[in-house]
Design a protein around this motif. Structure first.
Motif, PDB file in Angstrom:
ATOM      1  N   UNK A   1       0.839  -1.192   0.000  1.00 16.00           N
ATOM      2  CA  UNK A   1       0.000   0.000   0.000  1.00 16.00           C
ATOM      3  C   UNK A   1       0.885   1.257   0.000  1.00 16.00           C
ATOM      4  N   UNK A   2       0.299   2.331  -0.589  1.00 12.27           N
ATOM      5  CA  UNK A   2       0.992   3.626  -0.615  1.00 12.27           C
ATOM      6  C   UNK A   2      -0.037   4.715  -0.372  1.00 12.27           C
ATOM      7  N   UNK A   3       0.444   5.919  -0.030  1.00 10.50           N
ATOM      8  CA  UNK A   3      -0.409   7.086   0.067  1.00 10.50           C
ATOM      9  C   UNK A   3      -0.377   7.797  -1.297  1.00 10.50           C
ATOM     10  N   UNK A   4      -1.523   8.376  -1.722  1.00  9.92           N
ATOM     11  CA  UNK A   4      -1.596   9.074  -3.003  1.00  9.92           C
ATOM     12  C   UNK A   4      -2.302  10.409  -2.812  1.00  9.92           C
TER      13      UNK A   4
ATOM     14  N   UNK B   1      -5.220   9.747   0.056  1.00 14.36           N
ATOM     15  CA  UNK B   1      -5.942   8.485   0.248  1.00 14.36           C
ATOM     16  C   UNK B   1      -4.947   7.333   0.269  1.00 14.36           C
ATOM     17  N   UNK B   2      -5.444   6.171   0.725  1.00  8.86           N
ATOM     18  CA  UNK B   2      -4.618   4.962   0.748  1.00  8.86           C
ATOM     19  C   UNK B   2      -4.935   4.169  -0.526  1.00  8.86           C
ATOM     20  N   UNK B   3      -3.906   3.850  -1.325  1.00 11.21           N
ATOM     21  CA  UNK B   3      -4.101   3.149  -2.593  1.00 11.21           C
ATOM     22  C   UNK B   3      -3.148   1.958  -2.688  1.00 11.21           C
TER      23      UNK B   3
ATOM     24  N   UNK C   1      -9.485   4.835  -4.697  1.00  5.87           N
ATOM     25  CA  UNK C   1     -10.150   3.564  -4.355  1.00  5.87           C
ATOM     26  C   UNK C   1     -10.131   3.307  -2.833  1.00  5.87           C
ATOM     27  N   UNK C   2      -9.238   3.971  -2.118  1.00  7.59           N
ATOM     28  CA  UNK C   2      -9.093   3.688  -0.675  1.00  7.59           C
ATOM     29  C   UNK C   2      -9.638   4.811   0.194  1.00  7.59           C
TER      30      UNK C   2
END
Length: 374
Positions: A305-308, A350-352, A361-362
């Motif tokens: 997971x990454x932050x976007x 967000x978390x993507x 999406x997250x």
């Protein structure tokens, strides 16, 4: 009969330079008196040419025994010899004047077509002394004709030899001059050769040193190939790093431009229910397409997971950079906007999934408005 009685009946012709040649022939046959021989020898002593002619008469006399062809007797020589024969005959045998007249009558006056053999045949009836005198006449005539031919031939040969000698001397002089030139050129060439040999020796020594150096540092093909492959890989890595550095330099320049802009704004963004303690600060220029985002207190995510970053305008949004945070939940990143920041009204995070998503999406963990405050 004495010599005085002899002179009473016959007077010898005086020997001069003009008629000396005729007497030379008689001298070689021993037919002159001692007085005449003395006179002729005096002329020969004063005239080298007469001495040469006497030598040639002697050589011809020696070769008379080998003559096979009759020779025409010249009239003056023939008459002189017969006069001398008559005088000798009177002195030795006391020939009467009547016998002298008979003897003279036998002297041929003109014999244009008489050959030597025919003339000898007329002598057979004569006494023994007549045959001896005829033989003397034959020898003298042969001497005169042969000597003249030989002198003419020798003169021509001498002229040819002299011409050849002059030509040979000129050729020798030219050859000597050419030889001197060649020797000079040879000396110069030897100097060049010595200098070339010295240079060649130095080159050979240098070549030997280079050969030793190459042999000491030579690598095998495999080692060279391995080093080349490693260099290519390193070059590719450096090229990638260079691109990254260029990008970073460009971002740094954008950051510098942003902080130096008088239109720059700084807005605080808070956390959401998913991450209430999280907070962030955004610095942007409404007229620029770049911003700086500083995040704090974000929890670390799973490995996939990454932050976007989300740039929201009304009911639509654009996704931007992805990022992660360190153990303290912090990070600073440059956000590249597809349009000037003034068209967006909200910024969120967000978390993507790893790699990011074209659309959110997250869950949203940060959210805040960026209304123009100026």
């Amino acid at each position: 009969m004495t010599n005085s009685n002899h002179q009473d009946n016959f007077e010898y012709e005086k020997i001069t330079v003009e008629n000396a040649a005729d007497h030379l022939a008689v001298l070689t046959l021993g037919g002159l008196t001692p007085e005449e021989e003395a006179e002729l020898e005096q002329l020969i002593a004063n005239d080298p040419e007469l001495a040469v002619e006497l030598q040639e008469f002697s050589e011809v006399t020696d070769s008379l025994a080998f003559l096979g062809e009759p020779i025409k007797v010249s009239q003056p020589v023939e008459e002189m010899l017969f006069k001398r024969v008559e005088a000798n005959a009177q002195a030795r045998f006391k020939i009467s004047p009547s016998s002298t007249q008979i003897f003279k009558a036998r002297i041929p006056k003109e014999k244009p077509k008489l050959t030597l053999i025919g003339w000898i045949e007329t002598l057979f009836p004569r006494p023994v002394f007549g045959a001896a005198i005829a033989a003397s006449l034959l020898i003298l005539a042969g001497l005169t004709g042969l000597l003249g031919a030989r002198l003419s031939t020798q003169s021509e040969q001498l002229a040819v030899l002299q011409s050849d000698l002059n030509s040979s001397q000129q050729e020798v002089a030219q050859v000597q001059s050419d030889l001197a030139t060649v020797n000079q050129e040879l000396d110069e060439a030897n100097g060049f050769v010595d200098a070339y040999v010295a240079q060649l020796t130095e080159v050979l020594q240098e070549n030997e040193s280079l050969t030793e150096a190459v042999a000491a540092t030579e690598l095998s093909r495999d080692e060279i190939a391995t080093q080349v492959a490693a260099l290519l890989e390193e070059n590719e890595t450096l090229s990638g790093r260079n691109v990254t550095f260029e990008e970073r330099i460009a971002e740094q320049q954008q950051v510098l431009d942003l902080f130096s802009s008088v239109e720059a704004q700084t807005i605080e963004i808070g956390g959401t229910e998913t991450s209430p303690d999280a907070k962030a600060t955004i610095v942007f220029d409404p007229n620029a397409d770049v911003a700086i985002l500083l995040v704090n207190d974000l929890p670390q995510l799973e490995n996939d997971e990454v932050y976007q970053v989300l740039l929201v305008r009304g009911s639509e949004h654009d996704t931007a950079e992805t990022f992660t945070v360190d153990a303290g939940g912090e990070n600073i990143l440059v956000v590249q906007s597809p349009s000037p920041m003034s068209i967006f009204d909200t910024v969120g995070v967000s978390i993507e999934p790893e790699g990011g998503s074209p659309q959110r999406t997250g869950e949203i963990v940060l959210l805040g408005g960026i209304v123009n405050q100026n």
